[in-house]
Design a protein around this motif. Structure first.
Motif, mmCIF file in Angstrom:
data_model
loop_
_atom_site.group_PDB
_atom_site.id
_atom_site.type_symbol
_atom_site.label_atom_id
_atom_site.label_comp_id
_atom_site.label_asym_id
_atom_site.label_seq_id
_atom_site.Cartn_x
_atom_site.Cartn_y
_atom_site.Cartn_z
ATOM 1 N N LEU A 3 12.007 60.966 -59.800
ATOM 2 C CA LEU A 3 10.863 58.836 -59.602
ATOM 3 C C LEU A 3 11.392 58.582 -58.751
ATOM 4 N N ALA A 4 11.607 58.349 -57.239
ATOM 5 C CA ALA A 4 12.533 57.478 -56.616
ATOM 6 C C ALA A 4 11.642 55.986 -56.214
ATOM 7 N N TYR A 5 11.614 55.200 -56.970
ATOM 8 C CA TYR A 5 11.780 53.389 -55.885
ATOM 9 C C TYR A 5 12.485 53.422 -55.765
ATOM 10 N N ILE A 6 12.657 52.482 -54.968
ATOM 11 C CA ILE A 6 12.762 51.409 -53.189
ATOM 12 C C ILE A 6 11.711 50.266 -53.476
ATOM 13 N N THR A 7 12.339 49.181 -52.830
ATOM 14 C CA THR A 7 11.965 48.457 -52.694
ATOM 15 C C THR A 7 13.159 48.126 -51.201
ATOM 16 N N CYS A 8 12.336 47.235 -50.620
ATOM 17 C CA CYS A 8 13.356 46.270 -49.784
ATOM 18 C C CYS A 8 13.542 44.756 -49.947
ATOM 19 N N SER A 9 14.053 44.771 -51.354
ATOM 20 C CA SER A 9 14.410 43.258 -51.714
ATOM 21 C C SER A 9 16.121 43.535 -52.100
ATOM 22 N N ILE A 10 16.606 42.040 -52.220
ATOM 23 C CA ILE A 10 18.428 41.800 -53.078
ATOM 24 C C ILE A 10 18.278 41.597 -54.057
ATOM 25 N N LEU A 11 16.912 40.979 -55.132
ATOM 26 C CA LEU A 11 16.995 40.710 -55.838
ATOM 27 C C LEU A 11 17.231 41.565 -57.378
ATOM 28 N N THR A 24 25.977 47.515 -45.158
ATOM 29 C CA THR A 24 25.719 49.110 -44.490
ATOM 30 C C THR A 24 25.187 48.912 -43.151
ATOM 31 N N ALA A 25 25.570 47.241 -43.192
ATOM 32 C CA ALA A 25 24.997 46.850 -41.876
ATOM 33 C C ALA A 25 23.626 47.362 -40.878
ATOM 34 N N THR A 26 22.646 47.571 -42.184
ATOM 35 C CA THR A 26 21.284 47.412 -42.425
ATOM 36 C C THR A 26 20.934 46.210 -43.125
ATOM 37 N N ASP A 27 18.971 46.809 -43.090
ATOM 38 C CA ASP A 27 18.223 46.322 -43.776
ATOM 39 C C ASP A 27 18.826 45.771 -45.855
ATOM 40 N N GLY A 28 18.287 45.048 -46.166
ATOM 41 C CA GLY A 28 18.811 45.153 -47.720
ATOM 42 C C GLY A 28 17.669 45.599 -47.969
ATOM 43 N N PHE A 29 18.277 47.162 -48.922
ATOM 44 C CA PHE A 29 17.419 48.027 -49.067
ATOM 45 C C PHE A 29 18.320 48.433 -50.929
ATOM 46 N N TYR A 30 17.137 49.211 -51.773
ATOM 47 C CA TYR A 30 16.907 49.256 -52.680
ATOM 48 C C TYR A 30 16.832 50.719 -53.424
ATOM 49 N N PHE A 31 17.632 51.326 -54.463
ATOM 50 C CA PHE A 31 17.230 52.379 -54.727
ATOM 51 C C PHE A 31 17.710 53.631 -55.776
ATOM 52 N N ASN A 32 16.601 53.784 -56.793
ATOM 53 C CA ASN A 32 17.035 54.450 -57.760
ATOM 54 C C ASN A 32 16.133 55.256 -58.105
ATOM 55 N N ALA A 33 16.780 56.001 -58.022
ATOM 56 C CA ALA A 33 15.834 58.013 -58.837
ATOM 57 C C ALA A 33 16.371 58.243 -60.089
ATOM 58 N N LEU A 34 15.262 58.534 -60.928
ATOM 59 C CA LEU A 34 15.101 58.785 -62.097
ATOM 60 C C LEU A 34 14.343 60.117 -62.820
ATOM 61 N N THR A 35 14.967 60.435 -63.514
ATOM 62 C CA THR A 35 13.882 62.140 -63.481
ATOM 63 C C THR A 35 14.237 61.530 -65.712
#
Length: 430
Positions: free
Chosen positions: A355-363, A416-427
């Motif tokens: 389960l890959a969880y992604i946001t374009c948030s830094i909060l 990372t010289a990118t927009d702000g993103f968050y990633f978490n992968a669960l299994t």
């Protein structure tokens, strides 16, 4: 148009944004339609002035002692665009289309410095109520992270490996001098220019029309790669939207296996059909929102990708007006949606799936906190080690300071010289 006229137009647009609460893009479009004499270069310069004013609204207002559109735009011209005050005042005095020349007080302020006791949230150009959250996310570096969010974003492209290769696209776009991105293996980037510089118009290039590349921030490319989708797998993109990450997943899977692209909003999903065709994607099945649209997928997916609805705090460089419109109520609404969609996404995983969880948030409230809340109600799930995910995706060690306390990965303009993103992968165990 000369600079005085551009400054006046930017003040008018910013006034429209402030008084009528209109999105910047709409206000700029409306101004352009009402002033058709303005060329593309004029419109780009005016847009740059407006966006730059909003990116550093707090610090410019504090310096000028005034948050009016005039004060903000003049601060941009002198402090961000390096216009000389004497030369600028001379041009303003000689041009009937520009704002009034700067007063002695305005000159003193705009050429001065913020005081040593300036509040931290102003130094960070961030809303005051978000300061605790940003400090929690980045510790002692939170002001520097906020300041990095005030820069202009680069124009990034993802080369579509189903149809082309990076060097081929570089040749096609040579007039724009694209560079290879440092992390995303199939990315190209064109750094933003200063002042009135225009963003390259790559979407009319033959390579774009042929589907050789898509405009996509490198951060978005990175999180799509971290999903780890492999040829032959069954993947559900539960919040597909216009399909940017769906296309990246299809290329990673070499058109093999099956991706189910779904979004609860039919309008957001609409552009995906033309994009799939242009990119030569054959392994995506679009599921339009309807009762029971995904019932046949329950318990069958190798991977479920949740590009969750969020506050968009990671995109403040591109949409700085949203920074000042964000409220605690809106944040609370988004976190509730995120928790609900995480629980929904888990239903479609087969044992051992990811389960890959992604946001374009830094909060943290939208990121680590949502994962912790999910695991609390789904104790059979656990996050995969970020270092392992990064190594698998890019063949290199996870860069420092990207791993969060909740075993996620955060990308930012500073790190990372990118927009702000968050990633978490669960299994969960198979």
């Amino acid at each position: 148009m000369r600079l005085p006229g551009r400054l006046s137009a930017a003040i008018d647009v910013l006034s429209e944004v402030e008084t009528r609460k209109r999105p910047v893009s709409e206000a700029l479009k409306s101004w352009g339609l009402a002033n058709r004499f303005a060329g593309a270069g004029d419109r780009a310069a005016i847009g740059n002035l407006v966006y730059d004013a909003l990116r550093r609204r707090a610090s410019h207002a504090a310096l000028m002692g005034d948050d009016t559109p005039r004060a903000l735009v003049l601060a941009v011209a002198i402090r961000d665009w390096d216009e000389d005050t004497v030369a600028l005042n001379a041009s303003l005095a000689a041009d009937a289309h520009g704002p009034a020349p700067l007063s002695d007080e305005e000159i003193a302020r705009v050429t001065g410095q913020l005081s040593d006791d300036t509040p931290a949230h102003i130094l960070a150009d961030s809303p005051q109520w978000l300061a605790p959250s940003l400090e929690r996310a980045f510790g002692d570096n939170w002001i520097a992270e906020g300041q990095a969010m005030t820069g202009r974003p680069s124009l990034d492209l993802r080369v579509n490996t189903l149809k082309s290769q990076p060097d081929r696209v570089v040749k096609s776009l040579a007039r724009f001098a694209p560079r290879h991105t440092p992390i995303a293996p199939n990315g190209l980037t064109m750094p933003a220019g200063p002042g009135d510089a225009r963003t390259p118009n790559v979407t009319t290039d033959e390579a774009c029309l042929k589907g050789w590349f898509e405009v996509q921030d490198q951060g978005s490319q990175i999180v799509a790669a971290l999903v780890g989708a492999k040829p032959g797998e069954q993947v559900l993109d539960l919040c597909a939207g216009a399909g940017g990450k769906t296309l990246a997943l299809a290329a990673a899977m070499a058109n093999k296996g099956q991706i189910f692209a779904y979004d609860s909003d039919r309008n957001r999903l609409a552009p995906i059909y033309d994009r799939l065709k242009r990119n030569g994607v054959r392994n995506v099945q679009v599921r339009a929102p309807a009762s029971g649209a995904l019932d046949d997928l329950v318990g069958k997916m190798d991977r479920v990708v949740i590009d969750a609805p969020c506050t968009g705090t990671g995109t403040w460089r591109r949409r700085p007006d949203t920074k000042w419109k964000l409220t605690p109520d809106l944040l609370a609404a988004r976190t509730a949606e995120q928790s609900a969609i995480l629980a929904e996404g888990a239903r479609y995983l087969k044992p051992g799936g990811v389960l890959a969880y992604i946001t374009c948030s830094i909060l943290p409230g939208e990121n680590d906190d949502r994962i912790a809340a999910f695991i609390a109600t789904h104790p059979d799930f656990a996050s995969l080690p970020p270092a392992d995910l990064w190594q698998a995706a890019f063949g290199s060690n996870l860069p420092p300071n990207l791993e969060t306390t909740g075993s996620g990965i955060t990308l930012t303009p500073r790190l990372t010289a990118t927009d702000g993103f968050y990633f978490n992968a669960l299994t969960r165990p198979g």
